[in-house]
Design a protein around this motif. Structure first.
Motif, PDB file in Angstrom:
ATOM      1  N   THR A 101      33.220  32.980  32.224  1.00  0.00           N
ATOM      2  CA  THR A 101      33.542  34.376  32.521  1.00  0.00           C
ATOM      3  C   THR A 101      34.888  34.780  31.936  1.00  0.00           C
ATOM      4  O   THR A 101      35.086  35.944  31.577  1.00  0.00           O
ATOM      5  CB  THR A 101      33.499  34.626  34.043  1.00  0.00           C
ATOM      6  N   GLU A 102      35.820  33.827  31.813  1.00  0.00           N
ATOM      7  CA  GLU A 102      37.129  34.146  31.232  1.00  0.00           C
ATOM      8  C   GLU A 102      37.062  34.317  29.724  1.00  0.00           C
ATOM      9  O   GLU A 102      37.871  35.043  29.138  1.00  0.00           O
ATOM     10  CB  GLU A 102      38.143  33.057  31.592  1.00  0.00           C
ATOM     11  N   ASN A 103      36.133  33.660  29.080  1.00  0.00           N
ATOM     12  CA  ASN A 103      36.096  33.657  27.619  1.00  0.00           C
ATOM     13  C   ASN A 103      34.995  34.510  27.004  1.00  0.00           C
ATOM     14  O   ASN A 103      34.947  34.660  25.782  1.00  0.00           O
ATOM     15  CB  ASN A 103      35.954  32.214  27.116  1.00  0.00           C
ATOM     16  N   SER A 104      34.128  35.081  27.835  1.00  0.00           N
ATOM     17  CA  SER A 104      33.063  35.923  27.303  1.00  0.00           C
ATOM     18  C   SER A 104      33.582  37.342  27.045  1.00  0.00           C
ATOM     19  O   SER A 104      34.287  37.914  27.876  1.00  0.00           O
ATOM     20  CB  SER A 104      31.887  35.979  28.273  1.00  0.00           C
ATOM     21  N   SER A 105      33.201  37.901  25.924  1.00  0.00           N
ATOM     22  CA  SER A 105      33.605  39.273  25.587  1.00  0.00           C
ATOM     23  C   SER A 105      32.640  40.304  26.157  1.00  0.00           C
ATOM     24  O   SER A 105      32.877  41.504  26.050  1.00  0.00           O
ATOM     25  CB  SER A 105      33.689  39.436  24.064  1.00  0.00           C
ATOM     26  N   VAL A 106      31.549  39.840  26.756  1.00  0.00           N
ATOM     27  CA  VAL A 106      30.577  40.734  27.394  1.00  0.00           C
ATOM     28  C   VAL A 106      30.375  40.271  28.830  1.00  0.00           C
ATOM     29  O   VAL A 106      30.654  39.124  29.168  1.00  0.00           O
ATOM     30  CB  VAL A 106      29.231  40.740  26.631  1.00  0.00           C
ATOM     31  N   PRO A 107      29.906  41.153  29.716  1.00  0.00           N
ATOM     32  CA  PRO A 107      29.720  40.743  31.108  1.00  0.00           C
ATOM     33  C   PRO A 107      28.684  39.635  31.253  1.00  0.00           C
ATOM     34  O   PRO A 107      27.657  39.618  30.559  1.00  0.00           O
ATOM     35  CB  PRO A 107      29.270  42.033  31.804  1.00  0.00           C
ATOM     36  N   VAL A 108      28.978  38.711  32.176  1.00  0.00           N
ATOM     37  CA  VAL A 108      28.103  37.569  32.438  1.00  0.00           C
ATOM     38  C   VAL A 108      27.590  37.665  33.876  1.00  0.00           C
ATOM     39  O   VAL A 108      28.347  37.962  34.798  1.00  0.00           O
ATOM     40  CB  VAL A 108      28.844  36.236  32.240  1.00  0.00           C
ATOM     41  N   PHE A 109      26.309  37.385  34.046  1.00  0.00           N
ATOM     42  CA  PHE A 109      25.664  37.459  35.354  1.00  0.00           C
ATOM     43  C   PHE A 109      24.916  36.156  35.611  1.00  0.00           C
ATOM     44  O   PHE A 109      24.473  35.489  34.682  1.00  0.00           O
ATOM     45  CB  PHE A 109      24.698  38.640  35.413  1.00  0.00           C
ATOM     46  N   ALA A 110      24.766  35.824  36.896  1.00  0.00           N
ATOM     47  CA  ALA A 110      24.101  34.579  37.267  1.00  0.00           C
ATOM     48  C   ALA A 110      22.995  34.851  38.278  1.00  0.00           C
ATOM     49  O   ALA A 110      22.644  36.007  38.541  1.00  0.00           O
ATOM     50  CB  ALA A 110      25.118  33.586  37.819  1.00  0.00           C
ATOM     51  N   TYR A 111      22.481  33.770  38.834  1.00  0.00           N
ATOM     52  CA  TYR A 111      21.386  33.844  39.798  1.00  0.00           C
ATOM     53  C   TYR A 111      21.732  33.072  41.075  1.00  0.00           C
ATOM     54  O   TYR A 111      20.848  32.743  41.855  1.00  0.00           O
ATOM     55  CB  TYR A 111      20.104  33.271  39.180  1.00  0.00           C
ATOM     56  N   GLN A 112      23.021  32.782  41.274  1.00  0.00           N
ATOM     57  CA  GLN A 112      23.498  32.055  42.440  1.00  0.00           C
ATOM     58  C   GLN A 112      24.690  32.791  43.031  1.00  0.00           C
ATOM     59  O   GLN A 112      25.611  33.174  42.294  1.00  0.00           O
ATOM     60  CB  GLN A 112      23.908  30.618  42.069  1.00  0.00           C
ATOM     61  N   ASP A 113      24.711  32.975  44.347  1.00  0.00           N
ATOM     62  CA  ASP A 113      25.796  33.718  44.987  1.00  0.00           C
ATOM     63  C   ASP A 113      27.143  33.041  44.796  1.00  0.00           C
ATOM     64  O   ASP A 113      28.176  33.703  44.676  1.00  0.00           O
ATOM     65  CB  ASP A 113      25.501  33.914  46.480  1.00  0.00           C
ATOM     66  N   TYR A 114      27.172  31.701  44.746  1.00  0.00           N
ATOM     67  CA  TYR A 114      28.439  30.980  44.632  1.00  0.00           C
ATOM     68  C   TYR A 114      29.081  31.126  43.254  1.00  0.00           C
ATOM     69  O   TYR A 114      30.238  30.735  43.062  1.00  0.00           O
ATOM     70  CB  TYR A 114      28.254  29.502  44.979  1.00  0.00           C
ATOM     71  N   ALA A 115      28.367  31.701  42.288  1.00  0.00           N
ATOM     72  CA  ALA A 115      28.938  31.926  40.959  1.00  0.00           C
ATOM     73  C   ALA A 115      29.723  33.230  40.879  1.00  0.00           C
ATOM     74  O   ALA A 115      30.421  33.477  39.891  1.00  0.00           O
ATOM     75  CB  ALA A 115      27.842  31.928  39.902  1.00  0.00           C
ATOM     76  N   VAL A 116      29.647  34.070  41.913  1.00  0.00           N
ATOM     77  CA  VAL A 116      30.281  35.390  41.908  1.00  0.00           C
ATOM     78  C   VAL A 116      31.643  35.304  42.589  1.00  0.00           C
ATOM     79  O   VAL A 116      31.785  34.686  43.643  1.00  0.00           O
ATOM     80  CB  VAL A 116      29.404  36.418  42.642  1.00  0.00           C
ATOM     81  N   GLY A 117      32.663  35.943  41.982  1.00  0.00           N
ATOM     82  CA  GLY A 117      33.989  35.948  42.602  1.00  0.00           C
ATOM     83  C   GLY A 117      35.055  36.320  41.606  1.00  0.00           C
ATOM     84  O   GLY A 117      34.777  36.601  40.437  1.00  0.00           O
ATOM     85  N   ASP A 118      36.307  36.329  42.067  1.00  0.00           N
ATOM     86  CA  ASP A 118      37.422  36.685  41.186  1.00  0.00           C
ATOM     87  C   ASP A 118      37.535  35.737  40.002  1.00  0.00           C
ATOM     88  O   ASP A 118      38.025  36.122  38.939  1.00  0.00           O
ATOM     89  CB  ASP A 118      38.731  36.678  41.979  1.00  0.00           C
ATOM     90  N   ASN A 119      37.110  34.485  40.171  1.00  0.00           N
ATOM     91  CA  ASN A 119      37.102  33.517  39.081  1.00  0.00           C
ATOM     92  C   ASN A 119      35.686  33.235  38.600  1.00  0.00           C
ATOM     93  O   ASN A 119      35.436  32.204  37.961  1.00  0.00           O
ATOM     94  CB  ASN A 119      37.759  32.203  39.526  1.00  0.00           C
ATOM     95  N   GLY A 120      34.782  34.152  38.910  1.00  0.00           N
ATOM     96  CA  GLY A 120      33.387  33.918  38.584  1.00  0.00           C
ATOM     97  C   GLY A 120      32.768  35.045  37.792  1.00  0.00           C
ATOM     98  O   GLY A 120      33.464  35.853  37.166  1.00  0.00           O
ATOM     99  N   VAL A 121      31.463  35.117  37.859  1.00  0.00           N
ATOM    100  CA  VAL A 121      30.722  36.103  37.074  1.00  0.00           C
ATOM    101  C   VAL A 121      30.768  37.469  37.753  1.00  0.00           C
ATOM    102  O   VAL A 121      31.217  37.611  38.894  1.00  0.00           O
ATOM    103  CB  VAL A 121      29.259  35.660  36.885  1.00  0.00           C
ATOM    104  N   VAL A 122      30.273  38.476  37.022  1.00  0.00           N
ATOM    105  CA  VAL A 122      30.297  39.850  37.532  1.00  0.00           C
ATOM    106  C   VAL A 122      29.385  40.000  38.740  1.00  0.00           C
ATOM    107  O   VAL A 122      29.735  40.634  39.740  1.00  0.00           O
ATOM    108  CB  VAL A 122      29.867  40.842  36.429  1.00  0.00           C
ATOM    109  N   GLY A 123      28.183  39.433  38.657  1.00  0.00           N
ATOM    110  CA  GLY A 123      27.226  39.599  39.735  1.00  0.00           C
ATOM    111  C   GLY A 123      26.101  38.605  39.632  1.00  0.00           C
ATOM    112  O   GLY A 123      25.986  37.849  38.656  1.00  0.00           O
ATOM    113  N   ALA A 124      25.261  38.591  40.676  1.00  0.00           N
ATOM    114  CA  ALA A 124      24.121  37.676  40.707  1.00  0.00           C
ATOM    115  C   ALA A 124      22.976  38.306  41.485  1.00  0.00           C
ATOM    116  O   ALA A 124      23.188  39.116  42.391  1.00  0.00           O
ATOM    117  CB  ALA A 124      24.515  36.348  41.346  1.00  0.00           C
ATOM    118  N   PHE A 125      21.772  37.934  41.097  1.00  0.00           N
ATOM    119  CA  PHE A 125      20.555  38.309  41.817  1.00  0.00           C
ATOM    120  C   PHE A 125      19.983  37.004  42.334  1.00  0.00           C
ATOM    121  O   PHE A 125      19.587  36.138  41.561  1.00  0.00           O
ATOM    122  CB  PHE A 125      19.583  39.020  40.879  1.00  0.00           C
TER     123      PHE A 125
END
Length: 321
Positions: A235-259
């Protein structure tokens, strides 16, 4: 009084001895959040009813050359424990141990299976049933088309695990790309951490990235890269938004969102099937599918970073982390 105490002790021992036994074999390690969620779901249904034991194959962190030896140890534990029913979690456990356990005649209930279970058996046994996990790859992309303005191209990035192969097989079949509500969707598989990093850093022309599986990445020395490090670096190095499928991946140091599909609810269904089987009901129950049932998680700071605004109907249902 002493006789009463002893009688109580012997009664408790006898009751414990009479309890039926379930062995739960997980593909992964107990520290993985998905595994912890599944354990909570199983315990909520079965912990007070049966004697539960667990084995963890740890296939996300060990080398594939070690898989068979780990499976052999699990079978040795199976033979010592003598369970009345076995539950196996995720594709590696079913692939490595499903046929061997089914051949003993014991009921087997699977959960977290991304592939078609028939792929792991020469003939589907009558004593095998369970719950399929269907990662909502395209359902999430349909939502993301509304979240990322003007999105035309999306990348689905996965690790090189057997689970990832199953997700690709189910979602993409023999196609490398397809269209979802007008968004061109392509997938890429990263064989290791270095390749994953190259994909993220290279110009790719995608409007957003989703990462269903990133748990089986190893560095040049063959050392497993922790999930938290994969999420943070990506998430720090991607130039485009990154999304995941796990709630634990979301946060200030994580991805934009998850389903998210919750492991706890998923495993509860499998545990209910196991309970019914032990109560004498028909083990050939219909398989339950988890295709599109999910929940939204987002991080406000990550949304702001990419200038994203959630549609009001999604915002109302979302959890923010």
């Amino acid at each position: 009084m002493l006789l009463a105490v002893l009688a109580g002790v012997f009664s408790a021992v006898a009751a414990h001895a009479d309890r039926q036994r379930i062995l739960v074999i997980h593909s992964y390690d107990p520290g993985l959040p998905w595994v912890a969620q599944c354990n909570r779901g199983i315990d909520g249904v079965l912990a007070e009813l049966v004697e539960l034991e667990r084995v963890y194959l740890d296939t996300k962190r060990i080398h594939r050359s070690e898989f068979q030896a780990r499976a052999d140890k699990a079978m040795q534990f199976y033979e010592r424990f003598k369970p009345d029913l076995v539950m196996v979690g995720d594709d590696d456990a079913l692939r490595l141990l499903g046929p061997r356990i089914a051949a003993t005649g014991k009921p087997l209930v699977y959960f977290g299976i991304n592939n078609n279970p028939r792929e792991y058996f020469s003939r589907m046994p009558d004593n095998v049933t369970g719950v399929l996990e269907r990662v909502p790859v395209f359902a999430w992309i349909r939502h993301l088309k509304r979240i990322v303005p003007g999105a035309e191209n999306a990348l689905v990035l996965l690790d090189g695990s057997a689970t990832a192969e199953a997700v690709i097989s189910v979602a993409f079949g023999d196609r490398m790309e397809l269209s979802v509500d007008g968004v061109r969707v392509e997938y890429k598989v990263a064989a290791d951490w270095a390749q994953w990093q190259r994909v993220i850093l290279s110009p790719h022309g995608f409007d957003f990235i989703t990462m269903p599986l990133y748990h089986d990445l190893k560095d040049d020395a063959g050392v497993h890269v922790p999930v938290e490090e994969v999420v943070r670096w990506t998430t720090e190095n991607s130039s485009v938004p990154v999304f995941a499928y796990q709630d634990y991946a979301v946060g200030d140091n994580g991805v934009v969102g998850a389903f998210v599909i919750f492991g706890e609810t998923h495993a509860q269904l499998a545990a209910l099937m196991a309970r019914d089987i032990l109560e004498g009901k028909n083990p050939r129950l219909p398989t339950a599918y988890m295709d599109q049932d999910g929940m939204f998680f987002f991080n406000e700071s990550r949304l702001t970073r990419f200038g994203l605004t959630l549609p009001e109907d999604i915002r109302r249902k979302a959890v923010f982390r």
